[in-house]
Design a protein around this motif. Structure first.
Motif, PDB file in Angstrom:
ATOM      1  N   ALA A  98       0.813  -1.218   0.000  1.00 30.36           N
ATOM      2  CA  ALA A  98       0.000   0.000   0.000  1.00 30.36           C
ATOM      3  C   ALA A  98       0.845   1.266   0.000  1.00 30.36           C
ATOM      4  N   ARG A  99       1.968   1.247   0.728  1.00 29.07           N
ATOM      5  CA  ARG A  99       2.727   2.493   0.888  1.00 29.07           C
ATOM      6  C   ARG A  99       4.204   2.372   0.502  1.00 29.07           C
ATOM      7  N   TYR A 100       4.819   1.218   0.802  1.00 28.45           N
ATOM      8  CA  TYR A 100       6.261   1.140   0.563  1.00 28.45           C
ATOM      9  C   TYR A 100       6.599   1.174  -0.932  1.00 28.45           C
ATOM     10  N   LEU A 101       5.931   0.327  -1.742  1.00 26.93           N
ATOM     11  CA  LEU A 101       6.249   0.294  -3.171  1.00 26.93           C
ATOM     12  C   LEU A 101       6.035   1.652  -3.851  1.00 26.93           C
ATOM     13  N   PRO A 102       4.889   2.343  -3.646  1.00 29.48           N
ATOM     14  CA  PRO A 102       4.775   3.686  -4.232  1.00 29.48           C
ATOM     15  C   PRO A 102       5.829   4.659  -3.702  1.00 29.48           C
ATOM     16  N   GLN A 103       6.187   4.502  -2.423  1.00 28.09           N
ATOM     17  CA  GLN A 103       7.171   5.417  -1.843  1.00 28.09           C
ATOM     18  C   GLN A 103       8.556   5.196  -2.432  1.00 28.09           C
ATOM     19  N   VAL A 104       8.868   3.965  -2.847  1.00 26.71           N
ATOM     20  CA  VAL A 104      10.151   3.702  -3.514  1.00 26.71           C
ATOM     21  C   VAL A 104      10.264   4.538  -4.785  1.00 26.71           C
ATOM     22  N   VAL A 105       9.168   4.591  -5.563  1.00 24.63           N
ATOM     23  CA  VAL A 105       9.171   5.381  -6.802  1.00 24.63           C
ATOM     24  C   VAL A 105       9.324   6.864  -6.482  1.00 24.63           C
ATOM     25  N   LEU A 106       8.577   7.330  -5.492  1.00 23.29           N
ATOM     26  CA  LEU A 106       8.660   8.752  -5.132  1.00 23.29           C
ATOM     27  C   LEU A 106      10.043   9.121  -4.623  1.00 23.29           C
ATOM     28  N   ALA A 107      10.621   8.258  -3.774  1.00 21.12           N
ATOM     29  CA  ALA A 107      11.947   8.550  -3.227  1.00 21.12           C
ATOM     30  C   ALA A 107      13.024   8.528  -4.309  1.00 21.12           C
ATOM     31  N   SER A 108      12.740   7.849  -5.418  1.00 25.75           N
ATOM     32  CA  SER A 108      13.698   7.797  -6.518  1.00 25.75           C
ATOM     33  C   SER A 108      13.589   9.006  -7.441  1.00 25.75           C
ATOM     34  N   ILE A 109      12.471   9.721  -7.375  1.00 21.64           N
ATOM     35  CA  ILE A 109      12.230  10.831  -8.312  1.00 21.64           C
ATOM     36  C   ILE A 109      12.219  12.184  -7.623  1.00 21.64           C
ATOM     37  N   VAL A 110      11.503  12.273  -6.497  1.00 24.84           N
ATOM     38  CA  VAL A 110      11.250  13.569  -5.867  1.00 24.84           C
ATOM     39  C   VAL A 110      12.530  14.324  -5.517  1.00 24.84           C
ATOM     40  N   PRO A 111      13.544  13.707  -4.867  1.00 26.32           N
ATOM     41  CA  PRO A 111      14.753  14.486  -4.525  1.00 26.32           C
ATOM     42  C   PRO A 111      15.411  15.121  -5.746  1.00 26.32           C
ATOM     43  N   PHE A 112      15.447  14.405  -6.867  1.00 21.31           N
ATOM     44  CA  PHE A 112      16.075  14.966  -8.066  1.00 21.31           C
ATOM     45  C   PHE A 112      15.252  16.121  -8.627  1.00 21.31           C
ATOM     46  N   VAL A 113      13.924  16.005  -8.531  1.00 24.51           N
ATOM     47  CA  VAL A 113      13.071  17.105  -8.991  1.00 24.51           C
ATOM     48  C   VAL A 113      13.289  18.345  -8.134  1.00 24.51           C
ATOM     49  N   VAL A 114      13.376  18.161  -6.802  1.00 30.05           N
ATOM     50  CA  VAL A 114      13.580  19.294  -5.900  1.00 30.05           C
ATOM     51  C   VAL A 114      14.936  19.947  -6.158  1.00 30.05           C
ATOM     52  N   VAL A 115      15.987  19.117  -6.272  1.00 28.16           N
ATOM     53  CA  VAL A 115      17.323  19.672  -6.521  1.00 28.16           C
ATOM     54  C   VAL A 115      17.353  20.421  -7.852  1.00 28.16           C
ATOM     55  N   ALA A 116      16.712  19.847  -8.887  1.00 28.86           N
ATOM     56  CA  ALA A 116      16.688  20.518 -10.197  1.00 28.86           C
ATOM     57  C   ALA A 116      15.949  21.852 -10.115  1.00 28.86           C
ATOM     58  N   TRP A 117      14.827  21.885  -9.374  1.00 32.05           N
ATOM     59  CA  TRP A 117      14.067  23.136  -9.228  1.00 32.05           C
ATOM     60  C   TRP A 117      14.888  24.179  -8.466  1.00 32.05           C
ATOM     61  N   VAL A 118      15.551  23.736  -7.405  1.00 36.02           N
ATOM     62  CA  VAL A 118      16.373  24.667  -6.629  1.00 36.02           C
ATOM     63  C   VAL A 118      17.539  25.177  -7.467  1.00 36.02           C
ATOM     64  N   ALA A 119      18.077  24.310  -8.355  1.00 39.16           N
ATOM     65  CA  ALA A 119      19.201  24.722  -9.199  1.00 39.16           C
ATOM     66  C   ALA A 119      18.816  25.873 -10.118  1.00 39.16           C
ATOM     67  N   THR A 120      17.547  25.936 -10.522  1.00 36.86           N
ATOM     68  CA  THR A 120      17.105  27.050 -11.368  1.00 36.86           C
ATOM     69  C   THR A 120      16.981  28.348 -10.569  1.00 36.86           C
ATOM     70  N   ILE A 121      16.894  28.185  -9.224  1.00 36.88           N
ATOM     71  CA  ILE A 121      16.751  29.364  -8.358  1.00 36.88           C
ATOM     72  C   ILE A 121      18.100  29.792  -7.794  1.00 36.88           C
ATOM     73  N   ASP A 122      18.852  28.785  -7.274  1.00 38.71           N
ATOM     74  CA  ASP A 122      20.157  29.100  -6.660  1.00 38.71           C
ATOM     75  C   ASP A 122      21.037  27.853  -6.786  1.00 38.71           C
ATOM     76  N   LEU A 123      22.051  27.924  -7.644  1.00 37.60           N
ATOM     77  CA  LEU A 123      22.897  26.774  -7.926  1.00 37.60           C
ATOM     78  C   LEU A 123      23.703  26.346  -6.710  1.00 37.60           C
ATOM     79  N   GLU A 124      24.174  27.282  -5.911  1.00 33.43           N
ATOM     80  CA  GLU A 124      24.990  26.926  -4.752  1.00 33.43           C
ATOM     81  C   GLU A 124      24.182  26.121  -3.736  1.00 33.43           C
ATOM     82  N   SER A 125      22.959  26.503  -3.470  1.00 32.36           N
ATOM     83  CA  SER A 125      22.099  25.746  -2.554  1.00 32.36           C
ATOM     84  C   SER A 125      21.810  24.344  -3.104  1.00 32.36           C
ATOM     85  N   ALA A 126      21.632  24.238  -4.428  1.00 27.10           N
ATOM     86  CA  ALA A 126      21.404  22.933  -5.042  1.00 27.10           C
ATOM     87  C   ALA A 126      22.609  22.014  -4.845  1.00 27.10           C
TER      88      ALA A 126
END
Length: 557
Positions: free
Chosen positions: A132-160
């Motif tokens: 119910a939760r672990y398998l979907p969370q594996v996919v999210l944990a594999s994608i979400v951090p990279f999306v956040v870092v990429a978004w932050v990189a467009t705002i401030d590269l040093e923080s990324a």
């Protein structure tokens, strides 16, 4: 077992659309998280800059919608995940029970029913969090951090860059703690399996224990096993709380590093307020999927611990006869022969049967006797196709049963076990047991089995509820219900396993007469040890050292 085991993932094929929906909702949620952070930073920065409230109203409405949408998506993820898990768990239970019934009907591999029950109930239920939760969370944990870092990189590269350097801390700690958690949960499952097995054995043996006044002695054994399970459970909980603290610490350190660098640069004027606030709001969201993944892993660890054993049971080799495609001759006109049959149980050393030669002529009643453990019930199981001979073969009219259709053969055979099982239902339903038959036929079969007398005295006759939660029946009454089932099927061959064992003299008389009627005109293999039943046999055969030895007729006198 690996945290992402492919054997378990393959079990999700039927619900992958629901799991895909669950993951898609999670990905949309991260989009709303990015929008929340951006809008919140813009509103705060605009307020500090003196922007009129009317100009910020649009951003405020969008922020409120983002909050509401995130809540709705979280609810949708929970519903989709639980529905998918419920479907998979139901399929797992059915597969486990069906597999055991089809391939190990006699539990020849030594697996005890208490372990099967624990795996099918507590074990499968513990996998809900995994699906119910672990398998979907594996996919999210594999994608979400990279999306956040990429978004932050467009705002401030040093923080990324700071985020990218601190992010691996959490997975490293998760891996280290996960290895210890796996070992602890295996120990806990082993303790639970021992507790379930011992408790079920004690419950089954309560009449015997009370007869010998040994009931109190078993209490100490149950207390010992329960204490072992308690210690294993507490050890697992301590590790879970410790791991949660460690993961929170790693995430907090990462957020703190990002916050310190952003704060220093804000104070020095090297970073704008809106950009700095966006980074600060997104920093906790960077580690949140990994922290949740760790928490869901611990929640599903019990299920992963039992999954190895459950999948081993599902993939275990069959002990029952697979069968072929040839039509099977009827034992009413063809003799049944055991030809140099040998058999050994995987869980027991040595051969139970060794070169057994035995013939059942059409219409003959053969009584099979011998010491306890001599292999009498094994002969019956081989005849029914519940077991495959280790060597030799079982034939009907010269045709090997291994080449015949098992379903056709079993349609010609009736089996009355020592303890006939009763399902929750009426007496009539238990006599039919899934076989279409009229009420008149059921009553006629019960009369032949000598069951009509006691059934007529029940509160609702043939409609009386028996089985689990119903009216209890005595061993003799249950035995006559089993005989009535055999009469109703009108078989050509009957296998009777200790039909009068553990019965009082009155019940023995009733059952013996019913056995004599059942054997008229039919081929019968009578597994017995009481002479009053064996006396009706045409021939008596004794099992000694795994082989058949003829017994003089006077044995039954």
């Amino acid at each position: 077992m690996a945290a992402l085991d492919q054997r378990l993932v393959r079990r999700t094929r039927s619900v992958r659309p629901l799991l895909a929906l669950d993951t898609a909702l999670g990905l949309v949620t991260i989009g709303l998280v990015l929008a929340q952070a951006t809008l919140l930073a813009r509103i705060v920065a605009g307020a500090f800059a003196g922007t009129p409230a009317s100009d910020l109203r649009r951003d405020g409405v969008l922020l409120a919608l983002a909050f509401a949408g995130r809540g709705a998506l979280a609810w949708g993820m929970e519903v989709a995940g639980r529905r998918a898990a419920a479907s998979v768990l139901s399929e797992l239970r059915l597969a486990l029970v069906a597999r055991r019934l089809e391939t190990q009907p006699t539990a020849a591999d030594g697996t005890q029913s208490g372990e099967i029950a624990a795996a099918a109930v507590q074990g499968v239920e513990a996998l809900e969090a995994y699906f119910a939760r672990y398998l979907p969370q594996v996919v999210l944990a594999s994608i979400v951090p990279f999306v956040v870092v990429a978004w932050v990189a467009t705002i401030d590269l040093e923080s990324a860059l700071v985020m990218a350097l601190t992010l691996p801390l959490v997975p490293v700690f998760m891996w280290l703690i996960g290895r210890a958690t796996e070992q602890r949960t295996r120990e806990r499952w082993h303790a639970l399996r021992l507790l379930s097995t011992d408790f079920l054995d004690v419950v089954r043996g309560l009449p015997t224990l009370r007869s010998f006044n040994r009931g109190a002695a078993q209490g100490a054994r149950i207390a010992e096993v329960s204490e072992r399970h308690r210690r294993a459970t507490m050890g697992t909980l301590r590790l879970t709380f410790l791991s949660g603290t460690v993961l929170e610490l790693a995430a907090t350190v990462g957020v703190a590093l990002v916050a310190v660098t952003v704060g220093v640069r804000l104070a020095e004027g090297g970073l704008g307020l809106e950009a700095g606030l966006t980074v600060l709001v997104l920093a906790p969201e960077l580690y949140l999927p990994l922290r949740r993944l760790g928490a869901e892993y611990h929640a599903s660890a019990d299920g992963l611990a039992v999954a190895d054993r459950m999948l081993a049971l599902l993939d275990a080799p069959t002990a029952a006869r697979a069968g072929g495609s040839r039509p099977v001759p009827s034992p009413a006109v063809a003799p049944v022969r055991f030809e140099r049959v040998a058999f050994s149980y995987p869980a027991r050393p040595g051969l139970v049967l060794d070169g057994l030669d035995l013939e059942l002529a059409p219409g003959e009643t053969v009584a099979l006797v011998g010491e306890s453990g001599a292999g009498k019930s094994t002969v019956g199981a081989l005849l029914l196709g519940f077991l495959e001979p280790t060597a030799g073969r079982v034939t009907v009219g010269g045709v090997d049963l291994a080449e015949c259709r098992v379903e056709d053969w079993r349609a010609l055979v009736a089996w009355v076990p020592q303890h006939p099982a009763l399902v929750r239902g009426s007496v009539a339903e238990n006599i039919r047991l899934g076989r279409p038959a009229s009420d008149r036929a059921v009553r006629a079969a019960a009369a032949l089995a000598g069951a009509d007398g006691f059934v007529g005295e029940l509160p609702h006759g043939y409609g009386t509820l028996v089985g689990d939660g119903g009216r209890p029946l005595s061993p003799g009454e249950r035995r006559r219900i089993g005989l009535a089932r055999a009469f109703l099927g009108d078989p050509s061959l009957v296998v009777l396993d200790e039909p009068t064992a553990d019965l009082d003299p009155a019940s023995v008389e009733h059952v013996s007469r019913a056995v004599e009627r059942l054997g008229a005109g039919r081929t019968v293999l009578l597994i017995a040890h009481r002479r009053e039943v064996v006396a009706h046999a045409d021939r008596v055969v004794r099992l000694e050292a795994g082989a058949a030895v003829a017994v003089p007729a006077r044995w039954a006198a």
